[in-house]
Design a protein around this motif. Structure first.
Motif, PDB file in Angstrom:
ATOM      1  N   THR A  45     -15.913  -6.785  37.239  1.00 11.89           N
ATOM      2  CA  THR A  45     -14.600  -6.151  37.373  1.00 11.89           C
ATOM      3  C   THR A  45     -13.758  -6.666  36.214  1.00 11.89           C
ATOM      4  O   THR A  45     -12.753  -7.345  36.397  1.00 11.89           O
ATOM      5  N   ASP A  46     -14.220  -6.351  35.016  1.00  9.69           N
ATOM      6  CA  ASP A  46     -13.670  -6.930  33.796  1.00  9.69           C
ATOM      7  C   ASP A  46     -12.576  -6.028  33.231  1.00  9.69           C
ATOM      8  O   ASP A  46     -12.770  -5.331  32.235  1.00  9.69           O
ATOM      9  N   PHE A  47     -11.432  -6.034  33.884  1.00 10.54           N
ATOM     10  CA  PHE A  47     -10.305  -5.244  33.402  1.00 10.54           C
ATOM     11  C   PHE A  47      -9.007  -5.931  33.784  1.00 10.54           C
ATOM     12  O   PHE A  47      -8.956  -6.700  34.746  1.00 10.54           O
ATOM     13  N   SER A  48      -7.973  -5.631  33.019  1.00 10.83           N
ATOM     14  CA  SER A  48      -6.649  -6.164  33.331  1.00 10.83           C
ATOM     15  C   SER A  48      -5.781  -5.128  34.035  1.00 10.83           C
ATOM     16  O   SER A  48      -4.878  -5.485  34.794  1.00 10.83           O
ATOM     17  N   SER A  49      -6.050  -3.847  33.760  1.00 12.95           N
ATOM     18  CA  SER A  49      -5.301  -2.782  34.422  1.00 12.95           C
ATOM     19  C   SER A  49      -6.198  -1.582  34.623  1.00 12.95           C
ATOM     20  O   SER A  49      -7.195  -1.400  33.911  1.00 12.95           O
ATOM     21  N   LEU A  50      -5.849  -0.762  35.606  1.00 13.88           N
ATOM     22  CA  LEU A  50      -6.626   0.423  35.935  1.00 13.88           C
ATOM     23  C   LEU A  50      -5.672   1.546  36.305  1.00 13.88           C
ATOM     24  O   LEU A  50      -4.775   1.361  37.136  1.00 13.88           O
ATOM     25  N   LYS A  75      -4.313  -5.894  37.700  1.00 15.67           N
ATOM     26  CA  LYS A  75      -5.271  -6.641  38.496  1.00 15.67           C
ATOM     27  C   LYS A  75      -4.692  -7.945  39.038  1.00 15.67           C
ATOM     28  O   LYS A  75      -4.122  -8.750  38.290  1.00 15.67           O
ATOM     29  N   GLU A 205     -16.327  -1.620  31.954  1.00 17.03           N
ATOM     30  CA  GLU A 205     -15.452  -2.623  32.561  1.00 17.03           C
ATOM     31  C   GLU A 205     -15.800  -2.938  34.016  1.00 17.03           C
ATOM     32  O   GLU A 205     -15.527  -4.045  34.494  1.00 17.03           O
ATOM     33  N   THR A 233      -8.768   5.296  33.652  1.00 21.17           N
ATOM     34  CA  THR A 233      -8.820   4.595  32.373  1.00 21.17           C
ATOM     35  C   THR A 233      -8.499   3.125  32.611  1.00 21.17           C
ATOM     36  O   THR A 233      -7.788   2.768  33.554  1.00 21.17           O
ATOM     37  N   PHE A 234      -9.032   2.284  31.739  1.00 23.26           N
ATOM     38  CA  PHE A 234      -8.887   0.837  31.885  1.00 23.26           C
ATOM     39  C   PHE A 234      -8.025   0.252  30.773  1.00 23.26           C
ATOM     40  O   PHE A 234      -7.981   0.770  29.650  1.00 23.26           O
ATOM     41  N   ASN A 235      -7.355  -0.849  31.112  1.00 24.83           N
ATOM     42  CA  ASN A 235      -6.723  -1.752  30.138  1.00 24.83           C
ATOM     43  C   ASN A 235      -5.656  -1.093  29.278  1.00 24.83           C
ATOM     44  O   ASN A 235      -5.462  -1.452  28.115  1.00 24.83           O
TER      45      ASN A 235
END
Length: 256
Positions: A45-50, A75, A205, A233-235
């Motif tokens: 779960t390698d993300f800071s935002s989603l 996150k 991610e 979308t991520f990050n």
């Protein structure tokens, strides 16, 4: 209508709908609970935002409604959910580790508080991490803190526990140990919650669910929510705008 808007806004909207579905395996040989748990948490779960767009169908004894939603996750810090009908914003919710806030435009009402009343209202004990886990397709509970009996049911690994207050079961496929179903049953309170994840998609991610189905029951009251993920979308840099319109009436939820 305000009940379904609040429920959808607080809990049940997630992720995206890409075309590719991640292959899954059938459990055949029993392994230890520790190994199942380790493999489940090895999924990234390698993300800071989603950022997520979704569609959902809500149904209970009195209402049946299709809605669109937008969900923004920073996150481990905050979640903003926006519910729309025919493109018009009808409700918003802002969720943090210490508070839950939402308002709906149907009843011109808003709520500010902690998780205690909402846990009672929605049929299971909640906190921020459990809500976030549900949205990204992870076990609601911290499995490291439980003592489980392992079995194989319907070609899935099943972890089952009973702490005297709740009966819990978590089901995993065998290739990536993704959670396929999680169930919480509280007989003394006559309430149950089941969340089913039909399929998943792998991103750089994280692995996210493509859809989910939530079935909640309290006594004779039943709620079903079917969610289909459209885009994610991520990050990205995300904003979390939340302001209760003037003139709205504050509501309170009984915690007893």
């Amino acid at each position: 209508m305000k009940r379904y808007l609040a429920i959808l806004a607080l809990l049940f909207l997630a992720s995206c709908k890409p075309k590719a579905v991640l292959a899954e395996g059938n459990a055949s040989t029993t392994i230890s609970a520790e190994k199942i748990i380790e493999n489940h948490y090895n999924n990234k779960t390698d993300f800071s935002s989603l950022y997520i767009k979704a569609s959902a169908h809500y149904e209970d004894a009195k209402n049946s409604q299709n809605v669109a939603a937008e969900i923004r996750i920073k996150k481990d810090e905050k979640i903003l959910v926006i519910i729309r009908v025919i493109g018009i914003t009808m409700a918003k919710a802002l969720i943090t580790p210490t508070s839950v806030q939402y308002y709906d435009k149907i009843g011109n009402k808003y709520f500010e508080g902690d998780y205690a009343g909402l846990s009672k209202w929605l049929g299971t004990d909640l906190d921020y991490q459990k809500v976030q886990n549900l949205l990204i397709g992870r076990a609601i509970d911290d499995l490291h803190k439980g003592k489980f009996v392992v079995s194989i049911m319907e070609k899935l690994y099943k972890l089952q526990a009973n702490d005297g207050k709740a009966e819990k079961a978590f089901y995993f496929e065998s290739d990536n140990f993704l959670i396929k179903r999680q169930e919480i049953n509280q007989p003394s309170l006559d309430r149950t919650l089941q969340v089913v994840y039909p399929d998943f998609k792998k991103y750089d991610e994280a692995i996210l669910p493509l859809s989910l189905s939530i079935n909640a029951r309290q006594s004779d009251n039943k709620t079903n929510i079917e969610i289909e993920y459209k885009n994610s979308t991520f990050n990205e840099e995300l904003s979390f705008p939340y302001n209760v319109p003037e003139g709205y009436e504050r509501i309170y939820i009984d915690k007893n």
